[in-house]
Design an enzyme around this catalytic site. Structure first.
Site, PDB file in Angstrom:
ATOM      1  N   GLU A  75      29.486  39.458  39.021  1.00  0.00           N
ATOM      2  CA  GLU A  75      29.554  39.200  40.460  1.00  0.00           C
ATOM      3  C   GLU A  75      28.427  39.903  41.217  1.00  0.00           C
ATOM      4  OE1 GLU A  75      33.993  37.998  41.437  1.00  0.00           O
ATOM      5  OE2 GLU A  75      33.889  40.059  40.778  1.00  0.00           O
ATOM      6  N   HIS A  94      33.644  45.573  45.807  1.00  0.00           N
ATOM      7  CA  HIS A  94      34.395  44.308  45.737  1.00  0.00           C
ATOM      8  C   HIS A  94      35.666  44.554  44.940  1.00  0.00           C
ATOM      9  CE1 HIS A  94      35.715  40.310  44.909  1.00  0.00           C
ATOM     10  NE2 HIS A  94      35.351  40.347  43.642  1.00  0.00           N
ATOM     11  N   HIS A  96      39.962  43.080  44.060  1.00  0.00           N
ATOM     12  CA  HIS A  96      40.964  42.013  44.156  1.00  0.00           C
ATOM     13  C   HIS A  96      42.265  42.653  44.661  1.00  0.00           C
ATOM     14  CE1 HIS A  96      38.738  39.724  40.656  1.00  0.00           C
ATOM     15  NE2 HIS A  96      38.002  39.836  41.751  1.00  0.00           N
ATOM     16  N   TYR A 121      40.900  52.938  63.210  1.00  0.00           N
ATOM     17  CA  TYR A 121      40.197  53.194  61.942  1.00  0.00           C
ATOM     18  C   TYR A 121      39.615  51.923  61.354  1.00  0.00           C
ATOM     19  CZ  TYR A 121      42.968  57.043  63.198  1.00  0.00           C
ATOM     20  OH  TYR A 121      43.528  58.022  63.953  1.00  0.00           O
ATOM     21  N   HIS A 161      40.455  35.018  46.477  1.00  0.00           N
ATOM     22  CA  HIS A 161      39.746  35.838  45.496  1.00  0.00           C
ATOM     23  C   HIS A 161      39.871  37.324  45.838  1.00  0.00           C
ATOM     24  CE1 HIS A 161      35.652  36.467  43.210  1.00  0.00           C
ATOM     25  NE2 HIS A 161      36.455  37.511  43.095  1.00  0.00           N
TER      26      HIS A 161
HETATM   27 ZN   LIG Z   1      36.028  39.192  42.046  1.00  0.00          ZN
END
Ligand SMILES: [Zn+2]
Length: 216
Positions: A75, A94, A96, A121, A161
């Site tokens: 990715e 990144h 999930h 925040y 995703h």
């Molecule tokens: Zn991912």
């Protein structure tokens, strides 16, 4: 290796383990990168964030060529799209993570503004959250979709995703990813209830006072 790179590798290893141990990442999901003066460090492909030794991190040169260490995350193109469009980005996370990913699946979401300003925040650390449409994992079109945002947001939900977040450095990118996850959780807990959010004036005041907390 410079002292700065050695320090960054140790910090990446420690923060990735911390994300894994606290449930922000499961299995081999998620990837983290940080900018060097002459390239990029990124976590390897098919590797749990809980198990990344500082000497098992991929290194890319300034052109994106893999020059050292294990094979980089598949990715990587998502990360590069944020570095290229958000000047001042020092690191990208990144995940999930459950609540932010749940939010990314909602069909009633405003893709230009996915999260209300529930707390100061989230305004300070994350800012406006936008969503890009679903594409299959590994499809480089996801990078194109992020580039098409032209750096409008430091936090992006990839539909169905998960979230990807840019920070000025590794610690703030990780903190922003965590803040996004916790705020998504609040949004679900409060769903259907009458809620006071911060006003537009509150948001402007915070954005002015904490300018520089996010890469702009
Ligand atoms: Zn991912």
């Amino acid at each position: 290796m410079t002292e700065k790179e050695a320090r960054l590798r140790a910090e990446m290893s420690r923060l990735c383990r911390s994300l894994f141990e606290r449930g922000f990442s499961v299995g081999t999901a998620g990837n983290v990168s940080a900018r060097l003066d002459d390239g990029l460090l990124i976590t390897p492909t098919n590797c749990s964030l809980g198990d990344i030794a500082s000497d098992r991190i991929a290194r890319l040169d300034a052109t994106g060529r893999h020059v050292d260490g294990p094979r980089p995350s598949k990715e990587i193109f998502l990360h590069r799209a944020l570095y290229e469009t958000r000047p001042g980005t020092g690191a990208v996370v990144h995940l999930h993570s459950t609540w932010a990913t749940a939010l990314s699946c909602r069909s009633d979401l405003d893709p230009e503004d996915c999260l209300p300003p529930l707390t100061p925040y989230v305004v300070m650390r994350v800012g406006t959250v936008v969503r890009v449409p679903y594409v299959a994992p590994g499809d480089p079109r996801a990078g194109t979709l992020i580039r098409e945002l032209r750096g409008r947001a430091a936090a992006v939900l990839l539909a169905n995703h998960g979230p990807i977040v840019a920070g000025v450095d590794l610690a703030s990118a990780v903190a922003a990813a965590e803040e996004l996850e916790e705020t998504a959780k609040l949004a679900f807990i409060l769903r259907g209830m009458p809620v006071d959010t911060l006003t537009a004036a509150d948001v402007t005041t915070l954005e002015t006072a904490y300018r520089g907390m996010k890469p702009g």
